[in-house]
Design an enzyme around this catalytic site. Sequence first.
Site, mmCIF file in Angstrom:
data_model
loop_
_atom_site.group_PDB
_atom_site.id
_atom_site.type_symbol
_atom_site.label_atom_id
_atom_site.label_comp_id
_atom_site.label_asym_id
_atom_site.label_seq_id
_atom_site.Cartn_x
_atom_site.Cartn_y
_atom_site.Cartn_z
ATOM 1 N N MET A 278 24.699 8.707 2.919
ATOM 2 C CA MET A 278 24.584 9.964 3.664
ATOM 3 C C MET A 278 24.830 9.734 5.153
ATOM 4 S SD MET A 278 24.319 13.113 3.142
ATOM 5 C CE MET A 278 23.430 13.719 1.719
ATOM 6 N N PHE B 215 -11.750 -6.906 13.461
ATOM 7 C CA PHE B 215 -10.662 -7.386 12.606
ATOM 8 C C PHE B 215 -10.315 -6.304 11.567
ATOM 9 C CE2 PHE B 215 -9.333 -9.644 8.683
ATOM 10 C CZ PHE B 215 -8.106 -10.077 9.155
ATOM 11 N N GLN B 216 -9.057 -6.019 11.434
ATOM 12 C CA GLN B 216 -8.530 -4.988 10.519
ATOM 13 C C GLN B 216 -9.163 -3.620 10.762
ATOM 14 O OE1 GLN B 216 -8.485 -6.619 6.447
ATOM 15 N NE2 GLN B 216 -6.427 -7.395 6.874
ATOM 16 N N GLU C 77 0.816 -1.223 0.000
ATOM 17 C CA GLU C 77 0.000 0.000 0.000
ATOM 18 C C GLU C 77 0.850 1.273 0.000
ATOM 19 O OE1 GLU C 77 -0.609 -2.591 1.970
ATOM 20 O OE2 GLU C 77 -2.738 -3.114 1.816
ATOM 21 N N LYS D 154 -17.533 -0.255 5.421
ATOM 22 C CA LYS D 154 -17.978 -1.223 4.415
ATOM 23 C C LYS D 154 -19.485 -1.166 4.197
ATOM 24 C CE LYS D 154 -17.434 -5.938 2.847
ATOM 25 N NZ LYS D 154 -16.785 -7.247 3.042
#
Lengths: 163, 570
Positions: free
Chosen positions: B479, B113-114, B50, B163
């Site tokens: 760096m 969940f999630q 993602e 949802k």
Amino acid sequence: MRHIISILIENEAGALSRVAGLFSARGYNIETLTVAPTEDPSLSRMTLVTAGSDDIIEQITKQLNKLVDVVKVVDLSEAPHVERELMLVKVRASGKDREEMKRMSDIFRGRIIDVTETTYVIELTGTSSKLDSFIVAIDQTLILETVRTGVSGIGRGDRILKI
Amino acid sequence: MELTGAEIVVRCLQEEKVEHVFGYPGGSVLYIYDELFKQNQVKHILVRHEQAAVHAADAYSRSSIGKIGVALVTSGPGVTNAVTGIATAHMDSVPMVIITGQVPTAYIGQDAFQECDTVGITRPCVKHNFLVKNVKDLAETLKKAFYLAKTGRPGPVLVDIPKDVTAQKYAFSYPDSISIRSYNPVVKGHSGQIRKAVQLLVGAKRPMIYTGGGVILSDADQQLGKLTRLLGFPLTQTLMGLGAFPATDHQHLGMLGMHGTYEANMAMQHCDVLLAIGARFDDRVIGNPAHFGQVARKIIHVDIDPSSISKRVKVDVPIVGNVPDVLDELIAQIESSDRAALPGNIAGWWKQIEEWRGKDCLKFKQDDQVIMPQFVVQKLYEVTGGDAFITSDVGQHQMFAAQFYKFDKPRRWINSGGLGTMGVGLPYAMGVRFANPDAQVACITGEASIQMCIQELSTCKQFRLPVKIINLNNRYLGMVRQWQEMFHGNRYAESYVDALPDFVKLAESYGHVGMRIERPADVEPALREAFTRHKDDLVFMDFITDQTANVFPMVAAGKGLSEMVLAEDL
């Protein structure tokens, strides 16, 4: 220096946390914060007391204005204004203390709004420093509990914060 | 007509003329994916993580005019993975819309969940965000999201959709326009302030123009060019501003800041009138503000965001407004002002600047044994005719790219300036290529950065993206190693990049072309081969470079702009 900042903000879920989050993320301090809907229920009015140099206060008002939900921001302390805070103090009030506590409450124009055989609840309204003075003036050992609303403020005369 | 929430989402994207959505499916966004599946107008680009979806959408916006990148991810881990990308875009004020799935409204707050508090987690790193709890608000909220993202100071806007809202039905109508009473960005600059600015500019003896990403974001390059030539002033650009004014123009002194050129930093420090446009005086640009303030100068600052003005440096003439609008008025007022004495007044200043420029602060030595990273960027510039879109990751290679690839056009240099996010380079190149399907795209990276989003080689395979990966492989976090050498007594704590993969084989295993280049003489031929014979292939070019190369000039953190360490000092 101490500043009182008034904010007109959309009365939406999360609006308060946007303001509070801004202060913590940018390291500004909040001394008091009050918030409630206005006569127009779609708007909330916040009064926020903070302290900082002129540069910091300038940044605070700019950053607040940048929040999408914020409609208007005014630094009340820039011009004549009235500020009030409400405090409820529960004190032990029995024996000789009972009369003394009533007297002090009267001197500070407080009102006793709950009475039991051993306690009073005193309601006091005024500037924050007046409320501080009351706490100092009464016998500290008699204080059982205090609760303060934080400052609410409004501009004097024609200074109006409205959309 | 009644549509489901998911249908409404897709219809809104179509109404906004969105052509590409970068995303990754999951439980909470299944209805939306189902609707995407049923149509052809909005193309979905499946990434492999993602974070890359958001980076690609970010670069899609950065590299195009008027197109807005859109990312679509699921709830919970989909969102938390996206956060790095969102914060990256936010720091560089990139317009973008992120649509996130959320658990059904009845589950919110139940540790489902999630589930995660998406609006809470992202609040500090978005321009604004919304949780849509009712399908009737959905279309208007998405309209607001696009409007907020691209107007005012742009930024990412997130819309979190539970949802069940994507399954509920509501009559769809997309608003033609939107107004938000609490949001009214300023466009025109204050004429009185502009007049004051003109007086300062035409009276200047040691003037300087300093521009940033705001010029690019507002597409004000035409106006900037006209203004700069009209005044005949020297100009410097920040890392985010490169390309707004042609780097090959004599008036351009190069980038300023921590790794800016000697002439740009000296001129910035010693000017008497500074015109700052769409830049924010950040710590990597002006170094220590107290040191910067030791020299008296008048500062004019044009910016759309009032909070950027007088934040780190006190400004004399603030002009809040949209950069192109303000510059148009500045130009008009300058044209009608008396400025006959100006060229004479600044002739001495230019002489001084040419002396500084004479130091040739970027020079480096290339022998015939070990490839210098600067040399690769130089050759890349030559081979691509200076006309490629260049993305970079973060570190030494990023600075070498900024110093040695001379950008003459805006929106060609795509990198993470504010947040400094390693791993952006490859997904940025993907986003650029979708926004500019025929363009040459090269990603200048290092062996450490590239591994932070290496999985996107798979996305590049799926969509046949012929990106050229210029891997400046010095086996170090360059760096970090440079700072450890300069400030931490040569103790190279965890900066050696061990156990590297064979990048050539890795690229080949994804179906791409891999090359390893170890000798200076092979650099140019390899680049030519990549951009001609392998024009339509992704080529992973693993350049084995000098391990000790450092980026100079350097203004150490906390030091003043004129307190540079130069390569010749060592």
